[in-house]
Design a protein around this motif. Sequence first.
Motif, PDB file in Angstrom:
ATOM      1  N   TRP A  48       0.844  -1.187   0.000  1.00 24.60           N
ATOM      2  CA  TRP A  48       0.000   0.000   0.000  1.00 24.60           C
ATOM      3  C   TRP A  48       0.883   1.243   0.000  1.00 24.60           C
ATOM      4  O   TRP A  48       2.098   1.154   0.212  1.00 24.60           O
ATOM      5  N   THR A  49       0.275   2.382  -0.262  1.00 25.14           N
ATOM      6  CA  THR A  49       0.994   3.655  -0.281  1.00 25.14           C
ATOM      7  C   THR A  49       0.496   4.523   0.867  1.00 25.14           C
ATOM      8  O   THR A  49      -0.706   4.619   1.115  1.00 25.14           O
ATOM      9  N   ASN A  50       1.430   5.152   1.567  1.00 27.47           N
ATOM     10  CA  ASN A  50       1.066   6.091   2.626  1.00 27.47           C
ATOM     11  C   ASN A  50       2.072   7.226   2.666  1.00 27.47           C
ATOM     12  O   ASN A  50       3.283   6.988   2.738  1.00 27.47           O
ATOM     13  N   GLU A  51       1.572   8.432   2.555  1.00 32.14           N
ATOM     14  CA  GLU A  51       2.403   9.639   2.634  1.00 32.14           C
ATOM     15  C   GLU A  51       3.572   9.581   1.656  1.00 32.14           C
ATOM     16  O   GLU A  51       4.699   9.969   1.973  1.00 32.14           O
ATOM     17  N   GLY A  52       3.291   9.066   0.480  1.00 28.32           N
ATOM     18  CA  GLY A  52       4.297   9.002  -0.571  1.00 28.32           C
ATOM     19  C   GLY A  52       5.237   7.823  -0.490  1.00 28.32           C
ATOM     20  O   GLY A  52       6.130   7.687  -1.337  1.00 28.32           O
ATOM     21  N   ARG A  53       5.065   6.957   0.500  1.00 25.12           N
ATOM     22  CA  ARG A  53       5.935   5.792   0.651  1.00 25.12           C
ATOM     23  C   ARG A  53       5.192   4.521   0.271  1.00 25.12           C
ATOM     24  O   ARG A  53       4.026   4.348   0.595  1.00 25.12           O
ATOM     25  N   GLN A  54       5.915   3.611  -0.364  1.00 19.47           N
ATOM     26  CA  GLN A  54       5.410   2.271  -0.589  1.00 19.47           C
ATOM     27  C   GLN A  54       5.691   1.451   0.671  1.00 19.47           C
ATOM     28  O   GLN A  54       6.803   1.463   1.200  1.00 19.47           O
ATOM     29  N   VAL A  55       4.683   0.760   1.168  1.00 19.04           N
ATOM     30  CA  VAL A  55       4.817  -0.028   2.387  1.00 19.04           C
ATOM     31  C   VAL A  55       4.332  -1.446   2.093  1.00 19.04           C
ATOM     32  O   VAL A  55       3.451  -1.648   1.244  1.00 19.04           O
ATOM     33  N   GLN A  56       4.895  -2.408   2.800  1.00 18.27           N
ATOM     34  CA  GLN A  56       4.559  -3.820   2.550  1.00 18.27           C
ATOM     35  C   GLN A  56       4.337  -4.540   3.881  1.00 18.27           C
ATOM     36  O   GLN A  56       4.882  -4.155   4.929  1.00 18.27           O
ATOM     37  N   GLY A  57       3.546  -5.568   3.843  1.00 22.37           N
ATOM     38  CA  GLY A  57       3.348  -6.420   5.006  1.00 22.37           C
ATOM     39  C   GLY A  57       2.789  -7.767   4.582  1.00 22.37           C
ATOM     40  O   GLY A  57       2.550  -8.017   3.387  1.00 22.37           O
ATOM     41  N   TRP A  58       2.599  -8.645   5.549  1.00 22.44           N
ATOM     42  CA  TRP A  58       2.086  -9.985   5.279  1.00 22.44           C
ATOM     43  C   TRP A  58       0.760 -10.183   6.002  1.00 22.44           C
ATOM     44  O   TRP A  58       0.606  -9.781   7.163  1.00 22.44           O
ATOM     45  N   LEU A  59      -0.185 -10.817   5.319  1.00 26.75           N
ATOM     46  CA  LEU A  59      -1.495 -11.106   5.888  1.00 26.75           C
ATOM     47  C   LEU A  59      -1.719 -12.610   5.887  1.00 26.75           C
ATOM     48  O   LEU A  59      -1.637 -13.259   4.845  1.00 26.75           O
ATOM     49  N   LEU A  60      -1.980 -13.163   7.074  1.00 23.51           N
ATOM     50  CA  LEU A  60      -2.369 -14.564   7.190  1.00 23.51           C
ATOM     51  C   LEU A  60      -3.882 -14.637   7.324  1.00 23.51           C
ATOM     52  O   LEU A  60      -4.478 -13.953   8.162  1.00 23.51           O
ATOM     53  N   TYR A  61      -4.485 -15.481   6.498  1.00 23.92           N
ATOM     54  CA  TYR A  61      -5.917 -15.708   6.591  1.00 23.92           C
ATOM     55  C   TYR A  61      -6.210 -16.694   7.729  1.00 23.92           C
ATOM     56  O   TYR A  61      -5.352 -17.518   8.098  1.00 23.92           O
ATOM     57  N   PRO A  62      -7.411 -16.616   8.291  1.00 29.19           N
ATOM     58  CA  PRO A  62      -7.759 -17.575   9.347  1.00 29.19           C
ATOM     59  C   PRO A  62      -7.913 -18.985   8.796  1.00 29.19           C
ATOM     60  O   PRO A  62      -8.219 -19.180   7.616  1.00 29.19           O
ATOM     61  N   ALA A  63      -7.669 -19.947   9.655  1.00 25.82           N
ATOM     62  CA  ALA A  63      -7.905 -21.343   9.271  1.00 25.82           C
ATOM     63  C   ALA A  63      -9.375 -21.533   8.920  1.00 25.82           C
ATOM     64  O   ALA A  63     -10.253 -20.902   9.508  1.00 25.82           O
ATOM     65  N   HIS A  64      -9.632 -22.384   7.929  1.00 23.03           N
ATOM     66  CA  HIS A  64     -11.005 -22.707   7.503  1.00 23.03           C
ATOM     67  C   HIS A  64     -11.761 -21.438   7.105  1.00 23.03           C
ATOM     68  O   HIS A  64     -12.932 -21.258   7.459  1.00 23.03           O
TER      69      HIS A  64
END
Length: 683
Positions: A434-450
């Motif tokens: 995603w972008t915030n205040e002119g910066r590209q930012v990254q992260g990881w999302l784990l979905y819930p089981a089932h």
Amino acid sequence: MLKRSHLLLSLAAAAFIPAAFAGTLPGSHPTDPRIEHLLNQLGKVQRIGEVAISPNGQQLAWTMSVKHKPVIEVADANGRHAHTLEVGSKLAECNKRDIAWSPDSRHLAFIADCSHDLTNTKAMHNDVYLSDVGSRKAPRELAALSGFARALAWTRDGKSLGFLFVPGATRHARATAAGKPQVGVIGEGDIQIQHVARLDVASGKVDILTPSSLYAYEFGWSPNGSRIAYTAAPPPGDDNWWIAKLYVQDARAKATPRVIVDTATVKGSLHGLQMALPRWSPDGSWIAFIGGLMSDQGATGGDLYRVPSMGGAVSNLTPGIHVTPEWFAWSSPQSLLVSQNAKGKVQLAEYQVHGDRATAQAPYFTLPAMIGDGRAVLSVSLSAGHKSVAFEQSSFEHAPEVHAGPLGATPPPAVTAYNASLKPSWGKAVSVEWTNEGRQVQGWLLYPAHFDPHKTYPMIVNVHGGPAWGVLSSWPGTRAMYAATGYFEFMPNPRGSFGQGEAFVQSNRRDFGYGDLRDILAGIDAVEKMAPVDDHRLGLTGWSYGGFMSMFAPTQTHRFRAAVAGAGLSDWQSYYGENRIDQWMIPYFGASLYDDPAAYARSSAINFVKNVKTPTLIVVGDRDEECPAPQSFEYWHALKTLGVPTQLVVYPNEGHAFSNPAHIRDVLQRSLDWFAKYLPATK
């Protein structure tokens, strides 16, 4: 403020609890079936430690646990003919680590650590052994050491082994270990000093090479073994790594060290920053290292630098790059093989050195995975011009295996299948940008089981420690316990993290809790646009710097409905006088507390605590030197006084990284229960 392994992982990221540890603490909750299921699943994982490829590229060795016994496995380079190295009954129960192939690829040296003291109060004994891998004979003891030893490294002629050694040590040489009880006369006497030592393989004679006035952190042999380069600072060692200098000296006892890089006086981009991984060039004319703003020893990341081995001008070889080199090795006198973090993924790339600059070639490969011990450590063979690599690799989807093969455009394949049948207990993993205040930012999302796309789910935001660190895709173990029990789990890499170059790392200096929190909140918005997350059921957790954010963020926003703060920080001003590693703070805050108290006050949660409405569980070790327990007491006392639901749990004989399995289990249990109470996974 934490390292890996201890790298500024959250506690849950670092902890692996075998199913055999079933006990709980007095006063802890009854056995939770969710914990039991998770630990049973984790107990099926075969954990792999160090991986080493022989210099001739034909053999592999790695450490692991088999039926709860630490072993060394040896195999062909393709993983075939794997067998357990014979060590004899005396060493069967001892931890075997720091494996190092001899230059002739016939022998394997290792350290046997038979100490099992969870209190860090008893004297340690480490022994160095040498095994002939071509025979079934028990290894030969080279040296019995009273103290803590690590980082075995051969000289090129095979006659000597160098290592880091703390004579008479009662604790591991790292700030995350439990500190001494703070009683009696404080700060005087009984200072444990880490030296560079040399072991003569033929005679077993051990020489201490570095002076008692210096605490050595990392070292490297010159190509001919006549000199050593090392980073060091005056003791105490836990505190002063952030002001370490780069030294060179002859590889003999009582030799005079010579400073060749002092970041306090050097001009340019390295001024006031940290150095790690000093490595001699193959011709002995240069020493390269990684320099940057690093919040922890061992959590290495920054730019690549070079200095003449006899001293001279320091060159930043990689100014302005948008990745974070975390490990490297010389592959020729004019090239470096570099492992780097690129927006949460691992890249292996060659850098060609021309003059005072190094130019990155197209990466060999990019992996959505973690390799090595979290700092991207590889083992490299350059035999006869053929480059081969070996490392342990895991991801959110795949449990750890040994990978090895020729270095090329295709990542080396797994050569073991210990965990091939294991499936994640959590849902799918997605890299989010995603972008915030002119910066590209990254992260990881784990979905819930089932996961059911027709339902909405709560989400727990897990902020990493550091702040100079970064979340990579790795087999998460207990770090995924929230996703395994019905939550989305979001692990952002906001400004201050590795993965997007040194400017990104330095962008939260004098700004703790503000810009990085805005990055995280923007990341939550981005996640909610792509996944069915209930914004009214958001939780927050973290350890170390993540613990600070779990205390500070609720003073700035009411978006989080529950928090679990592990080894956190509530008041940077009082923290300055309480912790044992205060040198790390000056590069971040720009001055000491005594010179600029306002900079510290601005980011202190305690100064805004009357804004907090978030129920918060607080956990900490009573002998934590990095984030001392009084910081947790301050926050708990404030919330209790203000009528905010809170609980404080202090664990005995624990440092910044917990070691007692019963304590780790208890933290997991309490964390799940806290979120279940205030942030139920099901409505």
